[in-house]
Design an enzyme around this catalytic site. Sequence first.
Site, short mmCIF file in Angstrom:
data_model
loop_
_atom_site.label_atom_id
_atom_site.label_comp_id
_atom_site.label_asym_id
_atom_site.label_seq_id
_atom_site.Cartn_x
_atom_site.Cartn_y
_atom_site.Cartn_z
N GLU A 52 0.83 -1.21 0.00
CA GLU A 52 0.00 0.00 0.00
C GLU A 52 0.86 1.26 0.00
OE1 GLU A 52 -0.28 -2.69 1.89
OE2 GLU A 52 -2.25 -2.84 2.83
N CYS A 83 -2.30 -2.78 7.32
CA CYS A 83 -1.70 -2.55 8.64
C CYS A 83 -1.95 -1.11 9.08
CB CYS A 83 -0.21 -2.88 8.61
SG CYS A 83 0.83 -1.56 7.92
N1 THU Z 1 1.95 -6.54 4.04
C1 THU Z 1 1.55 -5.66 3.09
O1 THU Z 1 2.30 -5.37 2.15
N2 THU Z 1 0.31 -5.12 3.20
C2 THU Z 1 -0.62 -5.49 4.11
O2 THU Z 1 -1.75 -5.00 4.07
C3 THU Z 1 -0.29 -6.47 5.15
C4 THU Z 1 1.15 -6.88 5.20
C5 THU Z 1 3.26 -7.19 3.89
C6 THU Z 1 4.34 -6.78 4.82
C7 THU Z 1 5.25 -8.00 4.77
O3 THU Z 1 6.09 -7.91 3.62
C8 THU Z 1 4.29 -9.15 4.55
O4 THU Z 1 3.10 -8.58 4.04
C9 THU Z 1 3.99 -9.97 5.78
O5 THU Z 1 3.56 -9.16 6.82
#
Ligand code: THU
Length: 129
Positions: A52, A83
């Site tokens: 995001e 997150c």
């Molecule tokens: N992650 C995202 O890119 N976006 C989200 O909405 C949730 C988590 C990524 C961060 C990390 O690279 C992986 O997902 C595991 O947490």
Amino acid sequence: MTDLIEAARAQRERAYVPYSHFKVGAAVLAGGRVFTGANIENASYGLAMCAERNALFAAVAAGCTQVDAIAVIGDTAGPISPCGACRQVMAEFMAPGAAVTLANLHGATTHTTVAALLPGAFLKGDLNA
Ligand code: THU
């Protein structure tokens, strides 16, 4: 909005996730253009950057600081949940009522807003009180 989900789905394939193996894709609509991002991890785990924020920052780096909509997709049971950090960055560059579409790989989608995801966000106006 379907186009934005499909752009996020395609960009998800570019995720760099040798540690979590959890690919996420995001796409934003800003200034009539679509910008995409995928999550990018690092051997120093805490430096991972979410899909995001990569999409939002791509728009801002191109001069588009007003983002109209975002779509996010991941391989979750239901629509993915952004997150807290990404919710705060959405609040910086998107209006409270701006459209947020959350999806998974199997067609489940939720349509929500920035304000619904982060009520009471800390905003630039709070710095001038
Ligand atoms: N992650 C995202 O890119 N976006 C989200 O909405 C949730 C988590 C990524 C961060 C990390 O690279 C992986 O997902 C595991 O947490």
